[in-house]
Design a protein around this motif. Structure first.
Motif, PDB file in Angstrom:
ATOM      1  N   GLU A  62       0.854  -1.196   0.000  1.00  0.00           N
ATOM      2  CA  GLU A  62       0.000   0.000   0.000  1.00  0.00           C
ATOM      3  C   GLU A  62       0.887   1.243   0.000  1.00  0.00           C
ATOM      4  O   GLU A  62       1.182   1.830   1.038  1.00  0.00           O
ATOM      5  CB  GLU A  62      -0.914  -0.007   1.216  1.00  0.00           C
ATOM      6  N   HIS A  63       1.315   1.650  -1.191  1.00  0.00           N
ATOM      7  CA  HIS A  63       2.250   2.769  -1.298  1.00  0.00           C
ATOM      8  C   HIS A  63       1.583   4.120  -1.090  1.00  0.00           C
ATOM      9  O   HIS A  63       2.248   5.074  -0.681  1.00  0.00           O
ATOM     10  CB  HIS A  63       2.926   2.735  -2.683  1.00  0.00           C
ATOM     11  N   ASP A  64       0.315   4.238  -1.402  1.00  0.00           N
ATOM     12  CA  ASP A  64      -0.349   5.546  -1.361  1.00  0.00           C
ATOM     13  C   ASP A  64      -1.286   5.671  -0.175  1.00  0.00           C
ATOM     14  O   ASP A  64      -2.254   6.440  -0.215  1.00  0.00           O
ATOM     15  CB  ASP A  64      -1.111   5.779  -2.664  1.00  0.00           C
ATOM     16  N   VAL A  65      -1.018   4.908   0.884  1.00  0.00           N
ATOM     17  CA  VAL A  65      -1.871   4.938   2.078  1.00  0.00           C
ATOM     18  C   VAL A  65      -1.016   5.305   3.282  1.00  0.00           C
ATOM     19  O   VAL A  65       0.083   4.773   3.460  1.00  0.00           O
ATOM     20  CB  VAL A  65      -2.543   3.562   2.302  1.00  0.00           C
TER      21      VAL A  65
ATOM     22  N   VAL B 182       4.667   4.397   4.546  1.00  0.00           N
ATOM     23  CA  VAL B 182       6.013   4.697   5.056  1.00  0.00           C
ATOM     24  C   VAL B 182       6.869   3.431   5.061  1.00  0.00           C
ATOM     25  O   VAL B 182       7.978   3.401   4.522  1.00  0.00           O
ATOM     26  CB  VAL B 182       5.932   5.315   6.462  1.00  0.00           C
ATOM     27  N   SER B 183       6.354   2.385   5.686  1.00  0.00           N
ATOM     28  CA  SER B 183       7.113   1.134   5.706  1.00  0.00           C
ATOM     29  C   SER B 183       7.191   0.512   4.321  1.00  0.00           C
ATOM     30  O   SER B 183       8.166  -0.161   3.981  1.00  0.00           O
ATOM     31  CB  SER B 183       6.505   0.146   6.704  1.00  0.00           C
ATOM     32  N   ALA B 184       6.182   0.759   3.471  1.00  0.00           N
ATOM     33  CA  ALA B 184       6.228   0.243   2.100  1.00  0.00           C
ATOM     34  C   ALA B 184       7.393   0.855   1.331  1.00  0.00           C
ATOM     35  O   ALA B 184       8.069   0.161   0.555  1.00  0.00           O
ATOM     36  CB  ALA B 184       4.910   0.525   1.384  1.00  0.00           C
ATOM     37  N   ALA B 185       7.647   2.137   1.542  1.00  0.00           N
ATOM     38  CA  ALA B 185       8.755   2.808   0.852  1.00  0.00           C
ATOM     39  C   ALA B 185      10.093   2.224   1.310  1.00  0.00           C
ATOM     40  O   ALA B 185      10.987   1.976   0.499  1.00  0.00           O
ATOM     41  CB  ALA B 185       8.709   4.308   1.115  1.00  0.00           C
ATOM     42  N   ARG B 186      10.236   2.006   2.601  1.00  0.00           N
ATOM     43  CA  ARG B 186      11.486   1.428   3.109  1.00  0.00           C
ATOM     44  C   ARG B 186      11.668   0.001   2.608  1.00  0.00           C
ATOM     45  O   ARG B 186      12.749  -0.386   2.160  1.00  0.00           O
ATOM     46  CB  ARG B 186      11.503   1.437   4.632  1.00  0.00           C
TER      47      ARG B 186
ATOM     48  N   HIS C  35      15.196   7.628  -3.694  1.00  0.00           N
ATOM     49  CA  HIS C  35      14.684   8.996  -3.557  1.00  0.00           C
ATOM     50  C   HIS C  35      13.425   9.026  -2.695  1.00  0.00           C
ATOM     51  O   HIS C  35      13.281   9.906  -1.825  1.00  0.00           O
ATOM     52  CB  HIS C  35      14.396   9.579  -4.945  1.00  0.00           C
ATOM     53  N   ARG C  36      12.496   8.109  -2.935  1.00  0.00           N
ATOM     54  CA  ARG C  36      11.248   8.113  -2.174  1.00  0.00           C
ATOM     55  C   ARG C  36      11.508   7.916  -0.673  1.00  0.00           C
ATOM     56  O   ARG C  36      10.937   8.605   0.168  1.00  0.00           O
ATOM     57  CB  ARG C  36      10.300   7.040  -2.690  1.00  0.00           C
ATOM     58  N   TRP C  37      12.340   6.942  -0.340  1.00  0.00           N
ATOM     59  CA  TRP C  37      12.554   6.636   1.068  1.00  0.00           C
ATOM     60  C   TRP C  37      13.297   7.761   1.784  1.00  0.00           C
ATOM     61  O   TRP C  37      12.908   8.170   2.883  1.00  0.00           O
ATOM     62  CB  TRP C  37      13.310   5.314   1.226  1.00  0.00           C
ATOM     63  N   VAL C  38      14.366   8.268   1.182  1.00  0.00           N
ATOM     64  CA  VAL C  38      15.138   9.326   1.844  1.00  0.00           C
ATOM     65  C   VAL C  38      14.282  10.589   1.989  1.00  0.00           C
ATOM     66  O   VAL C  38      14.349  11.283   3.014  1.00  0.00           O
ATOM     67  CB  VAL C  38      16.439   9.616   1.076  1.00  0.00           C
ATOM     68  N   ALA C  39      13.464  10.885   0.995  1.00  0.00           N
ATOM     69  CA  ALA C  39      12.578  12.054   1.100  1.00  0.00           C
ATOM     70  C   ALA C  39      11.597  11.876   2.246  1.00  0.00           C
ATOM     71  O   ALA C  39      11.332  12.823   3.014  1.00  0.00           O
ATOM     72  CB  ALA C  39      11.835  12.266  -0.219  1.00  0.00           C
ATOM     73  N   LEU C  40      11.034  10.688   2.394  1.00  0.00           N
ATOM     74  CA  LEU C  40      10.117  10.429   3.506  1.00  0.00           C
ATOM     75  C   LEU C  40      10.836  10.545   4.841  1.00  0.00           C
ATOM     76  O   LEU C  40      10.294  11.075   5.818  1.00  0.00           O
ATOM     77  CB  LEU C  40       9.498   9.041   3.368  1.00  0.00           C
ATOM     78  N   LYS C  41      12.072  10.038   4.900  1.00  0.00           N
ATOM     79  CA  LYS C  41      12.846  10.108   6.137  1.00  0.00           C
ATOM     80  C   LYS C  41      13.096  11.562   6.545  1.00  0.00           C
ATOM     81  O   LYS C  41      13.120  11.888   7.729  1.00  0.00           O
ATOM     82  CB  LYS C  41      14.183   9.391   5.945  1.00  0.00           C
ATOM     83  N   ASN C  42      13.223  12.433   5.537  1.00  0.00           N
ATOM     84  CA  ASN C  42      13.503  13.842   5.823  1.00  0.00           C
ATOM     85  C   ASN C  42      12.253  14.661   6.113  1.00  0.00           C
ATOM     86  O   ASN C  42      12.363  15.835   6.472  1.00  0.00           O
ATOM     87  CB  ASN C  42      14.239  14.476   4.635  1.00  0.00           C
TER      88      ASN C  42
ATOM     89  N   GLN D 278       3.648  16.642   5.789  1.00  0.00           N
ATOM     90  CA  GLN D 278       4.603  16.552   4.694  1.00  0.00           C
ATOM     91  C   GLN D 278       4.778  15.096   4.257  1.00  0.00           C
ATOM     92  O   GLN D 278       4.903  14.810   3.063  1.00  0.00           O
ATOM     93  CB  GLN D 278       5.949  17.134   5.120  1.00  0.00           C
ATOM     94  N   THR D 279       4.754  14.190   5.219  1.00  0.00           N
ATOM     95  CA  THR D 279       4.867  12.771   4.895  1.00  0.00           C
ATOM     96  C   THR D 279       3.709  12.324   4.019  1.00  0.00           C
ATOM     97  O   THR D 279       3.898  11.635   3.007  1.00  0.00           O
ATOM     98  CB  THR D 279       4.897  11.933   6.183  1.00  0.00           C
ATOM     99  N   MET D 280       2.496  12.715   4.406  1.00  0.00           N
ATOM    100  CA  MET D 280       1.326  12.316   3.638  1.00  0.00           C
ATOM    101  C   MET D 280       1.348  12.942   2.253  1.00  0.00           C
ATOM    102  O   MET D 280       0.957  12.310   1.260  1.00  0.00           O
ATOM    103  CB  MET D 280       0.055  12.707   4.393  1.00  0.00           C
ATOM    104  N   THR D 281       1.827  14.178   2.143  1.00  0.00           N
ATOM    105  CA  THR D 281       1.913  14.840   0.842  1.00  0.00           C
ATOM    106  C   THR D 281       2.841  14.077  -0.091  1.00  0.00           C
ATOM    107  O   THR D 281       2.539  13.851  -1.271  1.00  0.00           O
ATOM    108  CB  THR D 281       2.417  16.283   1.018  1.00  0.00           C
TER     109      THR D 281
END
Length: 385
Positions: free
Chosen positions: A158-161, A166-170, A240-247, A253-256
């Motif tokens: 579930e990438h867009d939920v 968050v864990s999906a990106a990691r 890129h997706r994971w590091v951006a979420l981590k930041n 901002q995470t949900m955006t």
């Protein structure tokens, strides 16, 4: 046997000598030397050797035998004892590999104490070889996960939920590190942000550093995560997706980020796709790359500490189950095995695969061929049938 320990020693321990007078500088040097000594073996190996020595000491104590220095006959009895132990299912409790590891621990303790290693005696090594032949079985290797399998696992997340995304990106990044990068789980878990470098032409370079196969950190260690033809097969996009979420500084901002950048478009800065989500400045830190996450039904939190290799193994099995796959014959190593098998099926040479996975022996690569891609480089395919 009973009473005082039986001294069956191949070589007696050296006589005690008086400690020489040393000054403060020599004491400091001795402390440094002792600290350096702790780095000669990996932490896991040290723990295994310590456990092995405790087991040998317990055996010797139970039978009134002298553990240090030990006679080869004592070690033979120890091997025989281990070969007879059964678990609750009536199967051998100690595999031949475990017995060899136990003997390595016994040898290490003897050599560190400056006495003869009894495990090198022909009577001991011959006994182990005989046991190995008696129990000869084909090793059970993890089955490989091929590209279609990887895409199925990633596609089921579930990438867009929020918060599951968050864990999906990691986990997506971890899976690409294992498959595209052919990393072992310990190597993936040990990566830091500054282990990763963005590369305009290649995608992403990953410096693995010291690893299971290169504990001295002297061998070439650069792994390439190339740009994918599509966003769904692009490992740099996962970085890129994971590091951006981590930041991300807060939940909003995470949900955006989760809702704005999905698998349908490149976010890695690949030529012609626009700027990436992160820059090299976001990777200038020795903080862990793959971090532990916590989430409940309403929120997610990214911890400061690294995820463990065992957690990556468990994660992959759970993700496979979620994708409707049977994970019983698989593990995180299935991604590394899958890299070999998929690359070979697509025409890669042994040399190319060795370079990608940092294998030092061609035979190691060929094992995967024989097990999981038997038609490759096989004359039966040229019989004109």
């Amino acid at each position: 046997m009973g009473g005082s320990p039986v001294r069956l020693a191949a070589v007696e321990a050296p006589d005690a000598v008086l400690e020489p007078e040393i000054n403060d500088e020599l004491r400091e040097l001795e402390a440094v030397s002792l600290d350096l000594e702790t780095h000669t073996l990996s932490a896991n190996t040290r723990r295994a050797y310590e456990s092995a020595w405790r087991s040998f000491e317990e055996f010797c104590d139970a039978h009134s035998l002298e553990p240090l220095p030990a006679h080869p006959e004592t070690v033979r009895w120890y091997v025989a004892w281990m070969s007879m132990q059964l678990d609750e299912h009536g199967l051998p409790r100690f595999s031949v590999a475990t017995i060899r590891q136990r003997l390595a621990g016994v040898a290490d303790r003897h050599l560190r104490d400056g006495v003869l290693d009894p495990t090198g005696h022909r009577g001991v090594s011959g006994l182990v070889r005989g046991l190995a032949k008696l129990r000869a079985v084909r090793p059970e290797r993890k089955r490989p996960l091929l590209l279609d399998d990887v895409l199925r696992i990633i596609g089921s997340m579930e990438h867009d939920v929020y918060p599951a995304g968050v864990s999906a990106a990691r986990d997506t990044l971890a899976i690409w590190l294992g498959f595209a990068g052919a990393l072992r789980r310990s190597e993936a878990a040990g990566l830091q942000l500054n282990s990763v470098a963005l590369h305009r032409l290649d995608g992403v370079h990953v410096h693995v550093g010291a690893s299971k196969a290169d504990q001295d950190n002297t061998l070439p260690d650069v792994v390439v995560l190339p740009y994918g033809e599509t966003p769904s097969t692009c490992a740099p996009c996962a970085v890129h997706r994971w590091v951006a979420l981590k930041n991300a500084v807060d939940r909003r901002q995470t949900m955006t980020l989760l809702f704005a950048y999905q698998l349908e478009e490149h976010v890695c800065g690949k030529a012609g796709t626009g700027p990436g989500l992160i820059s090299s400045a976001d990777l200038m830190s020795d903080a862990p790359l793959l971090r532990a996450t916590y989430r409940n039904r309403k929120s997610a939190r990214i911890h400061e500490q690294s995820v463990t290799g065992d957690a990556l193994h468990t994660m992959l099995l759970a993700r496979m189950a979620e994708a409707g796959m049977n994970p019983s014959a698989y593990g995180f190593h299935s991604l590394r095995a899958g890299h070999v098998t998929q690359a070979r099926r697509n025409g890669a040479s042994t040399e190319e695969i060795m370079r990608a996975g940092r294998w030092r022996k061609a035979e190691t690569v060929n094992v995967y061929d024989r097990e999981f891609n038997p038609a490759a480089r096989n004359s039966v395919m040229r019989l004109g049938l």
